[in-house]
Every structure is written in C-alpha cells, then in structure tokens.
Write a protein that holds these residues in place. Structure first.
Motif, PDB file in Angstrom:
ATOM      1  N   GLN A   1       0.805  -1.219   0.000  1.00 48.83           N
ATOM      2  CA  GLN A   1       0.000   0.000   0.000  1.00 48.83           C
ATOM      3  C   GLN A   1       0.846   1.281   0.000  1.00 48.83           C
ATOM      4  O   GLN A   1       0.343   2.344  -0.345  1.00 48.83           O
ATOM      5  CB  GLN A   1      -0.953  -0.010   1.205  1.00 48.83           C
TER       6      GLN A   1
ATOM      7  N   ASN B   1      -1.619 -10.636   8.618  1.00 46.12           N
ATOM      8  CA  ASN B   1      -2.599  -9.565   8.716  1.00 46.12           C
ATOM      9  C   ASN B   1      -3.949 -10.092   8.238  1.00 46.12           C
ATOM     10  O   ASN B   1      -4.095 -10.512   7.082  1.00 46.12           O
ATOM     11  CB  ASN B   1      -2.203  -8.367   7.840  1.00 46.12           C
TER      12      ASN B   1
ATOM     13  N   TYR C   1     -13.080  -1.477  12.308  1.00 47.78           N
ATOM     14  CA  TYR C   1     -13.468  -0.236  11.627  1.00 47.78           C
ATOM     15  C   TYR C   1     -14.940   0.100  11.809  1.00 47.78           C
ATOM     16  O   TYR C   1     -15.334   1.244  11.717  1.00 47.78           O
ATOM     17  CB  TYR C   1     -13.156  -0.359  10.129  1.00 47.78           C
TER      18      TYR C   1
ATOM     19  N   TRP D   1     -18.670   2.626   5.769  1.00 46.98           N
ATOM     20  CA  TRP D   1     -18.650   1.873   7.025  1.00 46.98           C
ATOM     21  C   TRP D   1     -19.229   2.730   8.142  1.00 46.98           C
ATOM     22  O   TRP D   1     -18.830   3.895   8.302  1.00 46.98           O
ATOM     23  CB  TRP D   1     -17.215   1.475   7.391  1.00 46.98           C
TER      24      TRP D   1
ATOM     25  N   GLU E   1      -5.106  -1.966  14.284  1.00 44.06           N
ATOM     26  CA  GLU E   1      -5.602  -1.054  13.237  1.00 44.06           C
ATOM     27  C   GLU E   1      -6.945  -0.489  13.661  1.00 44.06           C
ATOM     28  O   GLU E   1      -7.818  -1.221  14.132  1.00 44.06           O
ATOM     29  CB  GLU E   1      -5.823  -1.768  11.891  1.00 44.06           C
TER      30      GLU E   1
ATOM     31  N   TRP F   1      -4.693   3.164  11.730  1.00 41.70           N
ATOM     32  CA  TRP F   1      -4.603   2.940  10.294  1.00 41.70           C
ATOM     33  C   TRP F   1      -4.977   4.265   9.665  1.00 41.70           C
ATOM     34  O   TRP F   1      -6.141   4.632   9.727  1.00 41.70           O
ATOM     35  CB  TRP F   1      -5.522   1.804   9.793  1.00 41.70           C
TER      36      TRP F   1
ATOM     37  N   GLU G   1      -5.571   1.943  -1.287  1.00 40.98           N
ATOM     38  CA  GLU G   1      -6.548   1.180  -0.504  1.00 40.98           C
ATOM     39  C   GLU G   1      -7.126   0.026  -1.346  1.00 40.98           C
ATOM     40  O   GLU G   1      -8.286   0.014  -1.721  1.00 40.98           O
ATOM     41  CB  GLU G   1      -7.637   2.121   0.030  1.00 40.98           C
ATOM     42  N   TRP G   2      -6.254  -0.927  -1.676  1.00 43.19           N
ATOM     43  CA  TRP G   2      -6.627  -2.158  -2.372  1.00 43.19           C
ATOM     44  C   TRP G   2      -7.575  -1.884  -3.550  1.00 43.19           C
ATOM     45  O   TRP G   2      -7.279  -1.003  -4.360  1.00 43.19           O
ATOM     46  CB  TRP G   2      -7.202  -3.174  -1.356  1.00 43.19           C
TER      47      TRP G   2
ATOM     48  N   PHE H   1      -7.115   7.468   4.356  1.00 46.95           N
ATOM     49  CA  PHE H   1      -7.151   7.038   5.758  1.00 46.95           C
ATOM     50  C   PHE H   1      -6.037   7.678   6.590  1.00 46.95           C
ATOM     51  O   PHE H   1      -5.962   7.466   7.791  1.00 46.95           O
ATOM     52  CB  PHE H   1      -6.931   5.518   5.843  1.00 46.95           C
TER      53      PHE H   1
HETATM   54  C1  FCB Z   1      -7.680  -3.442   6.781  1.00 46.05           C
HETATM   55  C2  FCB Z   1      -6.368  -3.771   6.113  1.00 46.05           C
HETATM   56  C3  FCB Z   1      -5.531  -2.568   5.770  1.00 46.05           C
HETATM   57  C4  FCB Z   1      -6.391  -1.425   5.249  1.00 46.05           C
HETATM   58  C5  FCB Z   1      -7.550  -1.156   6.162  1.00 46.05           C
HETATM   59  C6  FCB Z   1      -8.433  -0.009   5.734  1.00 46.05           C
HETATM   60  O1  FCB Z   1      -8.585  -4.465   6.630  1.00 46.05           O
HETATM   61  O2  FCB Z   1      -5.593  -4.594   6.957  1.00 46.05           O
HETATM   62  O3  FCB Z   1      -4.532  -2.942   4.864  1.00 46.05           O
HETATM   63  O4  FCB Z   1      -6.772  -1.676   3.969  1.00 46.05           O
HETATM   64  O5  FCB Z   1      -8.340  -2.308   6.280  1.00 46.05           O
END
Ligand code: FCB
Length: 475
Positions: free
Chosen positions: A52, A197, A326, A359, A386, A432, A439-440, A448
């Motif tokens: 990331q 993770n 989250y 979320w 996180e 986080w 972000e994937w 974030f």
């Molecule tokens: C988590 C991941 C992290 C990031 C946050 C927002 O699930 O571990 O890499 O993407 O969410």
C-alpha cells in the motif's frame, strides 16, 4: 454564602464552564481524554502495509507479487489504479518515519514485501530488498520508534500463486522459509512480530469473492486457503519464538461487532454464522478450540484439507493478539451469498453516520470487541493493531481540517479506555494509517492517513488529526 462569595462562584463557574472548554477546543485537545489515562506503558503507533505504501514495484530486483499482477488486470481496481508507485515509501522512508516521530507516536507497524526479499518466492534472495528493511528498522530505532513487523500483509509472490498460492499445502513450507529468514535476519533488532494480517479478509476476498488478489473464486479454494493460512499462523508463531530472543509474538484479526437486524430467528441465525466467519474462524483454532464448525457448518468441509496431526498444530500460545476494527455489522438472513446465507444491511440504509468506505462509525463496537476477545481463555494481551477512518479530505492553504477523523479517534479511544478500565488487557493503539495510500480495490480514493499525500507530487501534509495526536501525546 455572602454576596462576595456568590459573585466569586459565578465568575469561577463561568470560567470553568465557558472558557476552559473553549480554550481546550481551540487547542483541539479533548478535555475527556488524557494520554496518562491509558498508562505510561501504553503504545501509540501507526500501521501500514508494504504494497500500500512502498511503490518501487520493479526496483532493485524485487519480484512480482499477486497485487502487482491483480492491480494491472482490467476492471479490478477503481479507476484502473495500481500500487506501482503508491507513496514511494521505498525512497522516502526516512522522512516518512520522521513524520511518525513528529506526531509523538512511538510504534511503526509495517510489513515486509515477501517478493522484495525472495523474488522467486523461495530460494534465491535479493540483497537490496533485505537491506531496505534494515534501513527502515534502523531509522525507527534511531528515532526511538519501536519497529513492529507483520510478516504477511497480503502480497504473496506471484510465482507461488502460479503454483496455487494459499490453496496449495506447500505454502506452509514456503511461508516457513520466509518467516525463518526474516526472523533470523532482523530478530536481533526487532522484538515485536505479527504473523499474518487479517487472514479472514485475505482468504475470503482473495479466494472466494475474487475482489482482492489473486482474484480466485469458489468454496473449495476458500476452504483450502483458510486451513493453510491457519496452519501458517501457528507455524509462524513457533518460528518467531524459536529464532528471536525475547520475542513478543502476535498475529492480527479483522473483526466487527455483529448484531442481528432484529429478533427474527432467521436473522439471529444468520448473525451467528457471520460472527463465526468474520470474528472466530482464525482465533479459535489458534486457541486450541478448532474451527467454529457448530455455528458455521460449512467449515466441516475443511476436514478434507486436514492431515493427521494438523488439529494440534493449529494451536499456538501467542503473547498478544492484534484486533483490527473499523465498523459494526448489522446482519440479516439472505439468499446470497450461498453457504453463508447472510448479508449486511449497509450503513447508508440505516440512517447512521458512515465513512467514505460506507462503514458505520460505531465507537461502542470496539469496546464490545475488546471485551469479546478478552473473554477467551488464553488471551494474554490485546493491541488495537488497526483502527481509522477514510473521509474525503481537502487541502486548504496547506492544511487539512479533517474534524470528522479527529472526532472518530476521540470517540473510539474513549471506548478503548472504557474497556481498559474494566480490566481488558489492551496495551496499545495503532492508527490505520500513517499516510493516505493505495486502498486495495478502491485505489487512492479513500484517504485514511494522518498525513495527506498529494500523489501527483508525493508531497506530504500533516492533517489536523495528525496534529491532534501530536498534541494529545505531548500532554
Ligand atoms: C484493513 C487492512 C488494511 C487497510 C484497512 C483499511 O482491513 O488490513 O490494509 O486496507 O483495512
């Protein structure tokens, strides 16, 4: 009371009620929270993941990871973005770590890119990659920041995926080689280690739903990946303990506070299955309880992938667990997805506050989760490894007034403190994340970070939330 006393009282009350809070608010410092309430040993950190932030995807001998491949496939990532450059942390690590220091945080949780060290997954090593993490660790130590390493944050070497990745039982051997090397190489400097993770996230999103790398789909793939990841979770713990003197060994779990939409039996049953999948699937085997098959019967099919002796090998006595939270999930019975027969009611449809990820902001959720995980026999310590929120930030005259994010942190921290005061052994909180990053599947849209990144120039700006931490931690 004399007239004089009454006047004095009125003046003091006015100062107390009106001026002090205003002063505190102007300094952006919550009167309700004090660093000292959490204790002197409480750890304050940021968390990141290699893919990331690092960029430098093909630099200095790095091999391809599944995310390098996946992010270049059509239609996988919003706006066809990828992590080729990301935050270019590979080149700016020194000044980025200095930002952690500037915010008065004392932990840097980061992950190691497996294919930077082993470009071919196993065997031949890449010295430049090995040196890079030495430089990152040394910079942290120089600034008195504790390095906390996650061995695997989702970027499997592509060559190993070509052989089936997490669905191939050989991944236990491959991962062991990687873990053995990293712990021997960095173990004299780094004492805090996390094996995986969020294994639930990378197995379900990557091997069942196809939304994350490697983009595979199917129940059998999921089940194989789950069992092999759970085996690696425990084996990784054993390797760290064997190789690192005075190691502090942990692993992390994604978790969500789950509630049934209402009291209908079908919804209650759906919420139970959801909880088994989301919150229990990896912690329970680690604790020697096996997979939560009774509440999520499809997990019985895991036995197909289990060999003699595996049941015992799934357990490992972690020094701490990292919980990553989250939001909360309101769950109802649903005909999709099959097998789970459960679905979340989106926050948007529930008239509740939510972030840029959709979320729900639900601070009490983290309190319930801390209590829930602490209630398991065998949990010694918990780190919130996180927690954070994405909001659409704007730069205004070089500043980012991300009030919502600061409020998010204050409200979640209040709940962490509540759990701590009730005896939950929570010993740290990692935000986080350090800076906005890739972000994937959502690409660069969700921000974030405590630090804003202008991806066109790679310029960094401390957000107000980062300044809030700086101030909060200085007191
Ligand atoms: C988590 C991941 C992290 C990031 C946050 C927002 O699930 O571990 O890499 O993407 O969410």
């Amino acid at each position: 009371m004399t007239r004089r006393d009454a006047i004095k009282n009125t003046i003091l009350t006015t100062i107390g009620v009106v001026f002090v809070p205003r002063l505190l608010a102007e300094n952006n410092y919550s009167p309700l929270l004090n660093r000292s309430d959490f204790g002197n040993d409480f750890l304050w950190g940021v968390a990141t993941a290699a893919y990331q932030i690092e960029g430098a995807h093909d630099v200095d001998g790095k091999g391809k990871s599944i995310w390098d491949t996946f992010s270049h496939q059509k239609g996988k990532i919003e706006r066809s973005e990828n992590g080729d450059t990301a935050c270019d942390f590979y080149h700016s690590y020194a000044s980025d770590i200095a930002l952690i220091k500037e915010m008065n945080l004392n932990v840097n949780r980061f992950s190691i890119s497996w294919s930077r060290i082993f470009p071919e997954g196993i065997g031949k090593k890449n010295q430049a990659g090995i040196d890079f993490y030495h430089k990152v660790i040394d910079k942290c130590l120089e600034l008195n920041i504790q390095p906390w390493i996650t061995l695997y944050h989702w970027d499997l070497p592509q060559v190993l995926q070509d052989k089936g990745g997490w669905t191939n039982r050989d991944v236990i051997t491959w991962f062991s080689e990687f873990a053995d090397f990293c712990t021997k190489e960095y173990g004299s400097k780094v004492k805090n280690w996390m094996v995986l993770n969020e294994p639930t996230a990378f197995t379900t999103l990557g091997y069942m739903l196809g939304m994350h790398a490697p983009g595979e789909k199917g129940l059998n793939k999921l089940l194989a990946a789950v069992h092999h990841a759970a085996m690696c979770q425990a084996e990784g713990g054993r390797i760290i303990r064997k190789n690192v003197e005075n190691a502090h060994v942990g692993t992390t779990f994604s978790c969500s506070h789950i509630e049934s939409k209402n009291q209908k039996p079908a919804n209650i049953a759906a919420a139970k299955r959801y909880d088994a999948l989301v919150n229990r699937m990896f912690i329970e085997p680690a604790l020697g309880l096996g997979y939560p098959m009774a509440d999520f019967p499809v997990l019985k099919k895991l036995s197909k992938y289990m060999k003699k002796g595996d049941a015992e090998k799934l357990a490992f006595d972690f020094d701490f667990i990292g919980i990553q939270n989250y939001t909360r999930s309101i769950v109802q019975h649903s005909l999709i997805p099959p097998v789970l027969w459960a679905m979340e009611v989106p926050a948007k449809k529930r008239d509740v506050p939510f972030t840029d990820m959709g979320w729900e902001v639900y601070p009490e959720g983290i309190y319930h989760l801390l209590k829930k995980f602490a209630a398991y026999k065998g949990i010694k310590k918990i780190i919130v490894s996180e927690n954070g929120a994405a909001f659409p930030d704007k730069v205004e005259n070089g500043a980012i007034h991300d009030k919502e994010r600061t409020e998010f942190f204050k409200s979640y921290l209040t709940q962490v403190l509540r759990a701590k005061k009730e005896g939950v052994p929570v010993m740290g909180y990692f935000v986080w994340t350090l800076m906005d990053n890739f972000e994937w599947s959502f690409g660069y849209r969700p921000r974030f970070g405590l630090v804003y990144v202008d991806f066109a120039t790679q310029k960094r700006y401390l957000k107000d939330s980062g300044l809030w931490f700086k101030d909060f931690l200085a007191h």
